[in-house]
Design an enzyme around this catalytic site. Structure first.
Site, short mmCIF file in Angstrom:
data_model
loop_
_atom_site.label_atom_id
_atom_site.label_comp_id
_atom_site.label_asym_id
_atom_site.label_seq_id
_atom_site.Cartn_x
_atom_site.Cartn_y
_atom_site.Cartn_z
N LYS A 1 0.89 -1.29 -0.17
CA LYS A 1 -0.11 -0.04 0.00
C LYS A 1 0.93 1.26 -0.08
O LYS A 1 1.49 1.65 0.97
CB LYS A 1 -0.85 -0.06 1.43
CG LYS A 1 -2.29 0.75 0.97
CD LYS A 1 -2.01 2.24 0.78
CE LYS A 1 -1.99 3.02 1.99
NZ LYS A 1 -1.79 4.45 1.63
N GLU B 1 9.52 2.07 11.11
CA GLU B 1 10.53 3.23 10.89
C GLU B 1 9.75 4.39 10.83
O GLU B 1 8.99 4.80 9.87
CB GLU B 1 11.09 2.66 9.49
CG GLU B 1 12.21 3.56 8.79
CD GLU B 1 13.17 4.01 9.94
OE1 GLU B 1 13.63 3.24 10.73
OE2 GLU B 1 13.52 5.19 10.09
N GLU C 1 9.09 16.68 14.79
CA GLU C 1 9.44 16.54 13.37
C GLU C 1 8.76 17.44 12.42
O GLU C 1 7.74 17.45 12.64
CB GLU C 1 9.30 14.96 13.22
CG GLU C 1 9.91 14.64 11.76
CD GLU C 1 9.80 13.18 11.41
OE1 GLU C 1 8.85 12.72 11.67
OE2 GLU C 1 11.01 12.74 10.68
N GLY D 1 6.60 5.71 8.21
CA GLY D 1 5.87 6.96 8.26
C GLY D 1 5.92 7.69 9.74
O GLY D 1 7.05 7.60 10.10
N SER D 2 4.83 8.39 10.09
CA SER D 2 4.96 9.16 11.13
C SER D 2 5.00 8.20 12.35
O SER D 2 4.21 7.26 12.51
CB SER D 2 3.75 10.22 11.32
OG SER D 2 2.59 9.48 11.58
N CYS E 1 13.29 11.24 6.80
CA CYS E 1 13.57 11.01 8.55
C CYS E 1 14.88 11.12 8.83
O CYS E 1 15.02 11.20 10.02
CB CYS E 1 12.70 9.74 8.46
SG CYS E 1 13.50 8.38 7.78
N GLY F 1 2.26 5.13 13.36
CA GLY F 1 3.22 3.91 14.02
C GLY F 1 2.44 3.44 15.08
O GLY F 1 2.32 2.15 15.24
C1 UN1 Z 1 13.98 8.38 4.88
O1 UN1 Z 1 14.07 9.38 5.05
O2 UN1 Z 1 13.08 7.70 5.26
O3 UN1 Z 1 19.81 8.00 4.58
C2 UN1 Z 1 14.81 7.23 4.37
C3 UN1 Z 1 19.21 8.36 4.02
C4 UN1 Z 1 18.46 7.79 2.84
C5 UN1 Z 1 17.34 7.31 3.36
C6 UN1 Z 1 16.44 7.89 4.06
N1 UN1 Z 1 19.30 7.08 2.33
O4 UN1 Z 1 18.85 9.70 3.96
#
Ligand code: UN1
Length: 480
Positions: free
Chosen positions: A158, A233, A364, A211-212, A267, A216
């Site tokens: 999804k 994650e 964030e 995601g957020s 992230c 999560g």
């Molecule tokens: C993300 O922002 O969800 O290390 C992943 C990094 C990238 C992956 C980021 N290779 O910034």
């Protein structure tokens, strides 16, 4: 099939890209049933053959890299070079996990009894529900699907509702690479409909979600009734520490790339910069100068450094944090406003005099905003860096090897960089965070295999008689 649809737009122009089916619970039901049926055969395909499909998939991604990059700048707004990097990350992951088809190592170990053999093997689990974000629209599906598939699972994907076309292309290429029908299913649409139905479905034993943090938590609760395996994650509030002995120009390069690359929508983005007071003024002026020179604009132009953010809601959220920062008493050095005109552009924004507890240093933002926090010592820097709920990435710029090693030990993050920014993880080391960035699992690297397999321990007794462990082997016990 769902009759309702939703639209995907180009964030730099507002152009309609295409309409997609808005999948509902009934669509999820069908997708899971197909993936469940396909699993019976797929789990028995020898892992090296599953890996070969991933090698072919990697080659197809290489073949289509230019076209996919172009589509990414259109559908998601990533600047050209970064779009290429996103696809390269998927290529790297496909090759890496393709190779796992010939490893998937377990263990053998001697038995305490004679004529008995022991081993552990990785077993596929079943249908994986993969819920992926829009910020790495090709790379993150690869992080999840490549290991899931090589381990012998089938998948219902999804993707984020902002990047459905890229996800569709991704799945089409898997099929072109030779993936049997049914092994990967895609459902489009929204979290509350398709996503939730997937997370709750009784025939989906693994959920992997990026995601957020808030979502999560909701995913974890929804999956708890069935005691599913949940891999998360989630967010980050990543800090770069700049010590008084740092190469300041290098540090500024690191901050600019990690704070403003992908318009801050990673992230791993550096949304905090913790600076020793001895170099604070200097770093601040170098950073502002660089931020103001950055070229914002059409992501398909070669020299553009900052493209649009994903949608209107993102601009509003980023701007609300500019107001929050001002109200908290931080000093807005530059940026802090939307770029007028078409598309969702926000200027690179730097706040100074930020205190570690301010909301702009704790929450964030997911945009091109970073907060400079002055500190008096290395110890204060580490304390400020760790004083948040998240723990994804961190970095320190220093020439002092002792401080570098202390930082590697003491920073509470899943990833630490020395003399580099907070972004740029490679596919063959574990990726993920400590604390509330996740739930202890990692993707990428060998660690990803733990998300997508269950261990089975196997004992083979070839003595031809009943041998009782812990009872029949006490002639020469270990000394106590
Ligand atoms: C993300 O922002 O969800 O290390 C992943 C990094 C990238 C992956 C980021 N290779 O910034």
């Amino acid at each position: 099939m769902a009759t309702a649809t939703f639209d995907s737009y180009n964030p730099s122009t507002g152009e309609l890209i295409d309409s997609f089916p808005r999948s509902d619970a009934a669509d999820v039901e069908r997708a899971v049933a197909s993936a469940r049926a396909a699993w019976e055969d797929w789990r028995l395909v020898p892992a090296p053959q599953r890996g070969n499909i991933l090698f072919r998939f990697a080659q197809l991604l290489e073949r289509d890299k230019a076209g996919l990059s172009e589509l990414m700048t259109r559908e998601m707004g990533k600047v050209k070079a970064e779009a290429g990097g996103d696809i390269q990350e998927a290529i790297d992951m496909s090759y890496y996990m393709g190779g796992e088809g010939r490893r998937l190592f377990g263990q053998t170990t001697p038995s305490e009894l004679p004529d008995k053999f022991m081993m552990s093997v990785r077993m596929p689990v079943g249908v994986v529900g993969a819920i992926t974000p829009w910020n790495f629209p090709i790379a993150i599906p690869a992080w999840k699907l490549c290991p899931a598939l090589v381990c012998g699972n089938t998948v219902v994907l999804k993707p984020a509702e902002d990047t459905p076309l890229l996800a569709q292309r991704f799945v089409d290429l898997l099929h072109e690479a030779g993936l049997p029908e049914g092994v990967v299913q895609i459902v489009h649409g929204f979290g509350e409909e398709a996503g939730e139905a997937l997370v709750r479905h009784p025939d989906v034993p693994i959920i992997t979600f990026t995601g957020s943090r808030e979502t999560g938590v909701a995913v974890t609760k929804a999956a708890a009734d069935r005691l599913k395996h949940v891999h998360l994650e989630l967010g980050g509030k990543n800090a770069i520490i700049v010590m008084d002995d740092a190469d300041l120009d290098l540090a500024v390069d690191g901050v600019v790339w990690s704070a403003f690359g992908t318009a801050g929508q990673r992230c791993t983005a550096a949304s905090r910069v913790i600076v020793h007071e001895a170099v604070y003024a200097q770093l601040q002026s170098k950073l502002v100068e660089r931020a103001e020179r950055m070229k914002i604009g059409d992501p398909w132009e070669d020299d553009t450094e900052i493209g649009p953010v994903i949608n209107e809601a993102a601009v509003d959220k980023i701007h609300s944090y500019t107001e929050i920062g001002k109200n908290e008493g931080a000093t807005l050095l530059t940026g802090g406003e939307r770029v007028e005109g078409n598309g969702f552009y926000y200027r690179p924004t730097v706040f100074a005099d930020v205190e570690p507890q301010m909301r702009i240093a704790q929450e964030e933002i997911f945009g091109p905003t970073t907060a400079l926090i002055p500190v008096k010592s290395f110890e204060d820097a580490v304390q400020a860096a760790n004083g948040i709920r998240y723990g994804l990435s961190s970095s320190i710029f220093t020439r002092d090897v002792n401080k570098a090693f202390r930082a590697m030990r003491d920073l509470q993050t899943g990833i630490t960089y020395i003399n580099a920014g907070t972004t740029g993880a490679e596919v063959h080391l574990p990726f993920g965070g400590m604390k509330e960035t996740g739930n202890g699992h990692r993707e990428a690297g060998q660690a990803a295999l733990d998300v997508f397999t269950e261990w089975k321990s196997i004992y083979v007794d070839y003595s031809g008689k009943l041998q009782r462990a812990q009872i029949d082997n006490v002639e020469s016990p270990a000394p106590r």
